[in-house]
Design a protein around this motif. Structure first.
Motif, PDB file in Angstrom:
ATOM      1  N   ARG A  68      13.770  14.203   4.801  1.00  0.00           N
ATOM      2  CA  ARG A  68      13.712  14.348   3.985  1.00  0.00           C
ATOM      3  C   ARG A  68      12.960  16.425   3.609  1.00  0.00           C
ATOM      4  N   LEU A  69      13.395  17.239   3.087  1.00  0.00           N
ATOM      5  CA  LEU A  69      13.625  18.698   2.236  1.00  0.00           C
ATOM      6  C   LEU A  69      11.816  18.468   1.291  1.00  0.00           C
ATOM      7  N   ILE A  70      10.215  18.831   1.774  1.00  0.00           N
ATOM      8  CA  ILE A  70      10.026  18.564   0.758  1.00  0.00           C
ATOM      9  C   ILE A  70       8.672  20.171   0.230  1.00  0.00           C
ATOM     10  N   PHE A  71       9.395  20.916   1.256  1.00  0.00           N
ATOM     11  CA  PHE A  71       8.346  22.102   0.920  1.00  0.00           C
ATOM     12  C   PHE A  71       9.336  22.629   1.516  1.00  0.00           C
ATOM     13  N   ASP A  72       9.057  23.719   0.310  1.00  0.00           N
ATOM     14  CA  ASP A  72      10.063  25.315   1.001  1.00  0.00           C
ATOM     15  C   ASP A  72       9.115  26.500   0.452  1.00  0.00           C
ATOM     16  N   GLY A  73       8.611  27.638   1.222  1.00  0.00           N
ATOM     17  CA  GLY A  73       8.193  28.924   1.400  1.00  0.00           C
ATOM     18  C   GLY A  73       7.683  29.700   1.656  1.00  0.00           C
ATOM     19  N   ILE A  74       7.074  30.921   1.689  1.00  0.00           N
ATOM     20  CA  ILE A  74       7.178  32.079   2.175  1.00  0.00           C
ATOM     21  C   ILE A  74       4.954  31.792   2.786  1.00  0.00           C
ATOM     22  N   LEU A  75       5.290  31.958   3.988  1.00  0.00           N
ATOM     23  CA  LEU A  75       3.571  32.154   4.408  1.00  0.00           C
ATOM     24  C   LEU A  75       2.630  33.526   3.605  1.00  0.00           C
ATOM     25  N   GLU A  76       2.067  33.021   3.479  1.00  0.00           N
ATOM     26  CA  GLU A  76       0.791  34.416   3.148  1.00  0.00           C
ATOM     27  C   GLU A  76       0.561  35.488   4.123  1.00  0.00           C
ATOM     28  N   PRO A  77      -0.215  36.739   4.047  1.00  0.00           N
ATOM     29  CA  PRO A  77      -0.889  37.597   5.495  1.00  0.00           C
ATOM     30  C   PRO A  77      -1.583  35.769   6.725  1.00  0.00           C
ATOM     31  N   ALA A  78      -1.321  36.601   7.846  1.00  0.00           N
ATOM     32  CA  ALA A  78      -2.357  35.180   8.162  1.00  0.00           C
ATOM     33  C   ALA A  78      -3.218  35.976   8.857  1.00  0.00           C
ATOM     34  N   PRO A  79      -4.769  35.161   8.920  1.00  0.00           N
ATOM     35  CA  PRO A  79      -6.203  36.053   9.214  1.00  0.00           C
ATOM     36  C   PRO A  79      -5.492  36.424  11.308  1.00  0.00           C
ATOM     37  N   ILE A  80      -6.475  37.106  11.350  1.00  0.00           N
ATOM     38  CA  ILE A  80      -6.461  37.247  12.515  1.00  0.00           C
ATOM     39  C   ILE A  80      -7.338  36.246  13.585  1.00  0.00           C
ATOM     40  N   GLY A  81      -7.154  36.386  14.825  1.00  0.00           N
ATOM     41  CA  GLY A  81      -8.058  35.607  15.717  1.00  0.00           C
ATOM     42  C   GLY A  81      -7.359  34.814  16.952  1.00  0.00           C
ATOM     43  N   LEU A  82      -8.402  34.190  17.379  1.00  0.00           N
ATOM     44  CA  LEU A  82      -8.222  34.659  19.000  1.00  0.00           C
ATOM     45  C   LEU A  82      -6.939  32.676  19.386  1.00  0.00           C
ATOM     46  N   VAL A  83      -6.140  33.354  20.275  1.00  0.00           N
ATOM     47  CA  VAL A  83      -5.079  32.219  20.567  1.00  0.00           C
ATOM     48  C   VAL A  83      -5.732  30.850  20.506  1.00  0.00           C
ATOM     49  N   ASP A  84      -5.296  29.552  19.730  1.00  0.00           N
ATOM     50  CA  ASP A  84      -5.778  28.073  20.021  1.00  0.00           C
ATOM     51  C   ASP A  84      -6.890  28.400  18.972  1.00  0.00           C
ATOM     52  N   ASP A  85      -7.607  29.525  18.173  1.00  0.00           N
ATOM     53  CA  ASP A  85      -8.450  28.997  17.712  1.00  0.00           C
ATOM     54  C   ASP A  85      -7.785  28.241  16.018  1.00  0.00           C
ATOM     55  N   VAL A  86      -7.994  27.191  15.500  1.00  0.00           N
ATOM     56  CA  VAL A  86      -8.280  26.860  14.379  1.00  0.00           C
ATOM     57  C   VAL A  86      -8.160  27.821  13.086  1.00  0.00           C
ATOM     58  N   ILE A  87      -6.995  27.877  12.667  1.00  0.00           N
ATOM     59  CA  ILE A  87      -7.055  29.223  11.976  1.00  0.00           C
ATOM     60  C   ILE A  87      -6.460  28.556  10.033  1.00  0.00           C
ATOM     61  N   THR A  88      -6.605  28.796   8.997  1.00  0.00           N
ATOM     62  CA  THR A  88      -5.430  28.500   8.270  1.00  0.00           C
ATOM     63  C   THR A  88      -4.994  28.976   7.717  1.00  0.00           C
ATOM     64  N   LEU A  89      -3.589  28.135   7.390  1.00  0.00           N
ATOM     65  CA  LEU A  89      -2.260  29.023   6.761  1.00  0.00           C
ATOM     66  C   LEU A  89      -1.455  28.951   5.445  1.00  0.00           C
ATOM     67  N   LEU A  90      -1.265  29.750   3.972  1.00  0.00           N
ATOM     68  CA  LEU A  90      -1.355  29.583   2.807  1.00  0.00           C
ATOM     69  C   LEU A  90      -0.116  29.786   2.640  1.00  0.00           C
ATOM     70  N   ALA A  91       0.877  28.821   2.383  1.00  0.00           N
ATOM     71  CA  ALA A  91       2.376  29.258   1.760  1.00  0.00           C
ATOM     72  C   ALA A  91       2.704  28.942   0.605  1.00  0.00           C
ATOM     73  N   ALA A  93       5.511  28.211  -2.645  1.00  0.00           N
ATOM     74  CA  ALA A  93       6.599  27.770  -3.183  1.00  0.00           C
ATOM     75  C   ALA A  93       7.524  28.645  -3.839  1.00  0.00           C
ATOM     76  N   ARG A  94       8.290  29.397  -3.556  1.00  0.00           N
ATOM     77  CA  ARG A  94       9.078  30.986  -4.484  1.00  0.00           C
ATOM     78  C   ARG A  94      10.238  31.142  -3.130  1.00  0.00           C
ATOM     79  N   PRO A  95      10.798  31.864  -4.409  1.00  0.00           N
ATOM     80  CA  PRO A  95      11.955  32.978  -3.181  1.00  0.00           C
ATOM     81  C   PRO A  95      11.171  33.732  -2.889  1.00  0.00           C
ATOM     82  N   LEU A 101      11.458  35.033  -9.078  1.00  0.00           N
ATOM     83  CA  LEU A 101      11.521  34.654  -9.371  1.00  0.00           C
ATOM     84  C   LEU A 101      11.841  35.200 -10.443  1.00  0.00           C
ATOM     85  N   LYS A 102      11.308  36.989 -10.593  1.00  0.00           N
ATOM     86  CA  LYS A 102      11.449  36.548 -12.006  1.00  0.00           C
ATOM     87  C   LYS A 102      12.577  37.149 -12.257  1.00  0.00           C
ATOM     88  N   ALA A 103      14.068  36.576 -12.097  1.00  0.00           N
ATOM     89  CA  ALA A 103      15.061  36.622 -12.171  1.00  0.00           C
ATOM     90  C   ALA A 103      15.237  35.227 -12.540  1.00  0.00           C
TER      91      ALA A 103
END
Length: 589
Positions: A68-91, A93-95, A101-103
């Motif tokens: 079941r689909l529970i979220f459909d969204g767009i990622l905000e700009p991702a932080p810069i980090g090394l490969v395999d570093d733990v990073i936090t992504l924010l998305a 839910a909007r067109p 969305l305004k329309a």
């Protein structure tokens, strides 16, 4: 694995469980949050994939769980980090495109702008697209779906679905707000310029009327007919002549000159003065003079036009029915000053195939619209390009003495009642209950739902042992193999007896004023005759008099404008009944 699937997809892909249940990103933890009037978000803690940050920014993700689909969204700009570093992504839910969305919000607003829930007169200029105004008379809130952030308007007290939740031990917090006002109402103020037209008719006495020119008879009638006011003349400020009649009462109007109906002949003699004698013909003595008295028919129709500034206030209030101890003796009265009722508009008519810019105003029919986006118009005007502002004129006629007693005023009062009811309903949600529980199937948790809490054993203490209310914020958390569902519900403290107040018939009289016309006839036949008789002397046994002592008949017309040009009045708006709410949570006694 306990965390849902996360697939990175293109902007146009449609959800397909056979394709999108994959782990393009591997979350170590995941949190999906939503609240009223806000776009839901997803926060992912992931190991930095072997991708440059630019390759993650603005990417669309699909989060799914058990097919079941529970979220459909767009990622905000991702932080810069090394490969395999733990990073936090924010998305979010909007067109995929912000304009979409305004329309969607614009399309959602248009059908909501209907009476009595929308009233342009009560909306401040320039705030026609503010959602606080669009929903000011609806007990509703904007809610966004987690599936592309699609907006909707939902009931603020309940929800389309109900979910029963058993909180974890010690994970319930009951918070009761301040007491709410026991009375709600509105005070309205309307201002307009009233155009007053007052007809005034002056005429001579006839069989069926007694006019001011009653029995107008004179020996000097020639000047009266010539100088009587004519149609189109003005008599003082605001007074104009619509119709005028002034003529001799004739016996035969075919004669040239017409034969005057004889009233009376006054015959006397006079002695000429020296200035009246021809110097070459000196003739002394008396001469006979005959004065003919004529009757005059006269009629004068005037119109007095003037403009008055009117201010009218109307106030009503009603009690609310809530649990004992939930209210106080205060009154919550909203004061609204309506837009000027008779202000004109300089907006041009809407035209096809015309370039328009944001902020341009046009008139289409009897309504005014403001341009939302720069565009060139097509064959028809569309709601996506134009926002409804109001009417070209809020009064069908300016000749009214009471706005709130008019049909337009009744519509404003009906809207004001809805505004007061809406404020009271939101205030009645004075209990907030936060909770934490095991996560149900995540697709069961939606933006439009009511939560029924089964408090369970101590220390999950709730007055009465239960609470139910609208889910105003929630959080779905996947972390370290655990699934949690937490949220806040807003609960009404009503008695369960639902009731609605109603408006009665508006009463009260408005002050007014009028112009006045006074007509004075000086030296009519009786006064002239008396003057002649008093001026006569006897010369050589014959009566004589001085011609200069025959006074002219004069008609003096004096106009007096209205004594007042501004009026203030209060209108009484009776109201019956009270407003009741659902019983969703008992309050602590």
């Amino acid at each position: 694995m306990s965390v849902p699937y996360v697939a990175i997809v293109s902007p146009t892909e449609e959800w397909n469980p056979a394709v999108h249940q994959r782990r393009d990103l591997l979350p170590l933890s995941l949190e999906i949050e939503g609240r009223d009037s806000s776009v839901p978000t997803a926060t992912l803690s992931v190991q930095n994939p072997n991708l440059a940050p630019s390759e993650l920014s603005d990417k669309r993700i699909l989060i799914s769980d058990r097919g079941r689909l529970i979220f459909d969204g767009i990622l905000e700009p991702a932080p810069i980090g090394l490969v395999d570093d733990v990073i936090t992504l924010l998305a979010n839910a909007r067109p995929p495109v912000e304009e979409d969305l305004k329309a969607a919000m614009n399309a959602l607003a248009t059908p909501l702008k209907v009476s009595p829930y929308w009233e342009p007169l009560c909306v401040p200029q320039g705030q026609e697209e503010e959602w606080s105004e669009i929903l000011a008379a609806r007990a509703s809130v904007v809610a966004h779906s987690r599936i592309q952030g699609a907006p909707s308007v939902v009931d603020a007290l309940t929800g389309s679905t109900v979910l029963t939740v058993k909180p974890r031990k010690g994970r319930v917090r009951y918070q009761e707000g301040e007491k709410i006002a026991g009375t709600y109402g509105v005070k309205l103020k309307a201002a307009w310029k009233e155009l007053v037209t007052q007809p005034i008719e002056l005429n001579i006495k006839s069989e069926d009327s007694s006019g001011i020119f009653d029995r107008l008879e004179t020996y000097t009638w020639e000047g009266i007919v010539e100088n009587f006011p004519k149609a189109g003349d003005t008599l003082g400020d605001g007074f104009s002549v619509l119709r005028s009649e002034c003529e001799l009462d004739v016996e035969d109007d075919r004669a040239d000159p017409p034969v005057i109906v004889p009233v009376e002949e006054f015959v006397a003699s006079f002695v000429p003065g020296e200035a009246e004698l021809d110097p070459f013909i000196k003739k002394l003595g008396t001469q006979k003079v005959k004065f003919q008295c004529a009757a005059i028919r006269a009629r004068l129709n005037l119109e007095y036009r003037w403009e008055a500034e009117r201010t009218e206030t109307a106030e009503f209030k009603f009690p609310i029915v809530a649990q004992p101890g939930a209210t106080n003796a205060e009154e919550n009265i909203e004061e609204l000053s309506l837009r000027p009722l008779t202000d004109g508009t300089g907006a041009r008519s809407w035209q096809p195939n015309t370039a328009y810019e944001v902020g341009d105003e046009i008139a289409d029919g009897r309504f005014i619209y403001r341009c939302r986006v720069d565009h060139t118009s097509g064959a028809t005007r569309t709601g996506a390009e134009w926002v409804f502002v109001g009417e070209t004129n809020y009064l069908a006629a300016r000749r009214i003495s009471s706005f709130f007693r008019s049909a337009r005023g009744a519509a404003v009062l009906a809207h004001a009642l809805e505004r007061a009811k809406t404020r009271a309903r939101f205030a009645a949600r004075k209990v907030r209950v936060s909770f934490e529980a095991a996560m149900p199937k995540p697709w069961h948790v939606t933006e439009d739902m009511r939560i029924a809490l089964d408090a369970g054993p101590a220390p999950n203490r709730l007055p009465g042992g239960y609470a139910t209310g609208r889910l105003v914020e929630y959080r779905l958390t996947w972390d370290r193999g655990e699934r949690l569902f937490s949220g806040v519900i807003a609960c009404c403290v009503g008695t369960g007896v639902l009731s609605e107040p109603t408006l009665g018939a508006v009463t009260g009289s408005a002050p007014g004023a009028s112009g006045r016309v006074e007509v004075v006839v000086e030296n009519d036949r009786e006064a002239q005759r008396e003057a002649l008789e008093n001026a006569q002397t006897v010369v050589e046994g014959e009566p004589s008099f001085n011609l200069e002592q025959l006074p002219e008949t004069i008609i003096r017309i004096t106009t007096t404008p209205a004594a007042a040009t501004s009026f203030e009045s209060d209108i009484s708006v009776p109201i019956s009944g009270s407003l009741g709410f659902p019983l969703q949570a008992p309050i602590e006694v």
